[in-house]
Enzyme design. Sequence first.
Site, PDB file in Angstrom:
ATOM      1  N   PRO A 206       0.830  -1.214   0.000  1.00 52.47           N
ATOM      2  CA  PRO A 206       0.000   0.000   0.000  1.00 52.47           C
ATOM      3  C   PRO A 206       0.862   1.260   0.000  1.00 52.47           C
ATOM      4  O   PRO A 206       1.921   1.316   0.632  1.00 52.47           O
ATOM      5  CB  PRO A 206      -0.804  -0.124   1.309  1.00 52.47           C
ATOM      6  CG  PRO A 206      -0.744  -1.566   1.676  1.00 52.47           C
ATOM      7  CD  PRO A 206       0.557  -2.077   1.166  1.00 52.47           C
ATOM      8  N   GLU A 427      17.259   0.828  26.664  1.00 54.90           N
ATOM      9  CA  GLU A 427      17.644   1.320  25.342  1.00 54.90           C
ATOM     10  C   GLU A 427      19.159   1.299  25.168  1.00 54.90           C
ATOM     11  O   GLU A 427      19.660   1.050  24.061  1.00 54.90           O
ATOM     12  CB  GLU A 427      17.104   2.737  25.126  1.00 54.90           C
ATOM     13  CG  GLU A 427      15.588   2.853  25.202  1.00 54.90           C
ATOM     14  CD  GLU A 427      14.871   1.913  24.254  1.00 54.90           C
ATOM     15  OE1 GLU A 427      15.436   1.600  23.179  1.00 54.90           O
ATOM     16  OE2 GLU A 427      13.766   1.470  24.579  1.00 54.90           O
ATOM     17  N   ASP A 502      10.069  -7.034  22.102  1.00 56.02           N
ATOM     18  CA  ASP A 502      11.370  -7.518  21.640  1.00 56.02           C
ATOM     19  C   ASP A 502      11.395  -9.037  21.587  1.00 56.02           C
ATOM     20  O   ASP A 502      11.881  -9.634  20.617  1.00 56.02           O
ATOM     21  CB  ASP A 502      12.478  -7.020  22.574  1.00 56.02           C
ATOM     22  CG  ASP A 502      12.557  -5.503  22.618  1.00 56.02           C
ATOM     23  OD1 ASP A 502      12.277  -4.885  21.579  1.00 56.02           O
ATOM     24  OD2 ASP A 502      12.881  -4.953  23.682  1.00 56.02           O
TER      25      ASP A 502
END
Length: 670
Positions: A206, A427, A502
């Site tokens: 798309p 992170e 994750d």
Amino acid sequence: MNMKKILRGPIIYILLAIVAVWIGSSLITASGFREVSTQEGLELLGDGKVSAAKIVDGENRVDLTLSEAEGDLGTQVQFYYVTPRGTDVVNAIDQANPADGFNDEVPQPNWFLSMLGILLPLVLIGLFFWIMLSGMQGGGNRVMQFGKSKAKLVTKESPKVTFDDVAGAEEAIEELHEIKEFLKEPAKFQAVGARIPKGVLLYGPPGTGKTLLARAVAGEAGVPFYSISGSDFVEMFVGVGASRVRDLFDQAKQNAPAIIFVDEIDAVGRHRGAGLGGGHDEREQTLNQLLVEMDGFDPKTNVILIAATNRPDILDPALLRPGRFDRQIGVDAPDLKGRQKILEVHSKGKPLAKGVDLEVLARKTPGFTGADLANVLNEAALLTARSNAQLIDNRALDEAVDRVIAGPQRRSRVMKDKEKLITAYHEGGHALAAAAMNYTDPVTKITILPRGRALGYTMVMPLEDKYSITRNELLDQLTYAMGGRVAEEIVFHDPSTGASNDIEKATSTARKMVTEYGMSANVGAIKLGQSQGEVFLGRDMGHQRDYSERIAEKVDAEVRALIEQAHDEAWQVLNDNREILDALAAELLERETLDHKQIAEIFADVKKLPERPQWLSSDKRPVSDIPPIEFPTEKAPIDQGAVDGGVDSGRTSEPAAARSPRSNPRPATA
């Protein structure tokens, strides 16, 4: 509300009818007689005060005219009597013998009321049908025109779209140039016996510009362009879709040369027999008629069918065979040069600052479609206008890219210090694991600011477009994905739910490595299981698993072994670089967001993970005796803007099942 619509609608006619009835009734019933009781009327007759009298039969009413005015009554009064007392009233009038006499009147029905009683129901019935028919015509579902096509004709007066307005799809444009030339000069092809494709199928993800390409063909050729959606053919009545297909092709043949464009053709072109319905299914009848019309074209009829779909794998084979859709053109996400050209097209009319480099922006957006890139520039323009600035700068463009990838920043979400610390180490674990691997792409951005559903994210960007991926790169992706979870285990000894996404993506990648990619020594290079793209209930009920329980146990064991190997590698990397992890977390707590230059300074002394031993898939013999082929690579320095690619899933504030499926430019573990 628009007054013109009210005056033209049925409400005004209903109001006029009510007013007419009220006026007529008022004129008919208005008279100068004052009503009195029966006893008072008889007393007036007995006292000889009546000069004239009239009996109204049927209404049991007597109208009296008095010789002199009687106070408030005046000279005209009337009274009603019940039927049993009618004789007494007649006798009282005879005895009073009014000077002007009396009479007996039989009332005749009023002609106005009689006509109104006949015409009013007819008018109301006609008004009802008129409203119903008008409403259906306005909605496009005319009662007598169910079988007519709903295709919209793009006229010459409509804004033209040409191939110059389409960028990033050079191969598709080159293929469609033949369509344009055939429609303009059909004799050129017929002279050498060439037959132009009857149908052209545009397929791809798309937002890649399939509909835009079809409109460009119509704009270039200057021919009638009939546009319709696949869902417009199907109705609740069987046979309507087939009738609309016939009408659509008849209109196109009468106005040939012409183009018919069917968007989302998979709505009617799905594989027949895949559902639970029989041959009378409306969708299948529509598809059958479409097949007949496409196969019945006159070779000299200049009518071409162009269709677009996101799912070519579910279309019926009879629809895709030569003679119907002779040419199938893939419209994929653009490459680096294509993205730059698309950005140049969509940046026209937008004031860009002098420091803006569209090539750098194209490098930051791998995997983006044309619609995504247009959205990036639009978001940047909105952010610029919101800040009352006049030029779109790099800051607005970077923020726009982050918005498209991960969603808008959630400034209202205030995290506690402990939550921010966990997010910083999570992170940091992702980024450090990626930097210590040998086959991962550069880390370009780390942030602990909440954005979308994530409490933070790490962005890893490839230096160039990739079309395949190696086994070592996939293993590095698994290690990178487990880096956040391992960092929480090492630092806090208490992992959180933030790594749920994750783990989900790492498990999916590991299972594909075993069942689809043949990257397992124990299972072997075989394909297990059916395609995951199948969506038909009828087929799903008939399919069985094509491998045994023993193989299923082996697959599960291999998937778990890959995840555990990635976990151990992440554990080793983070422990070997613990000081760097602590320094990175401290910088994130202070600055909240780090760019590629700041990250490169922190990771200057990162200890890399040793090379993994490679095994043959047959008997696990090491291949260290066979030297691998070295491929020459030229990597651009990160500080020159060569930063584009994906973003990890980050720590999530919700369970994985509740997260948005918004796909990143690369897998979240990339």
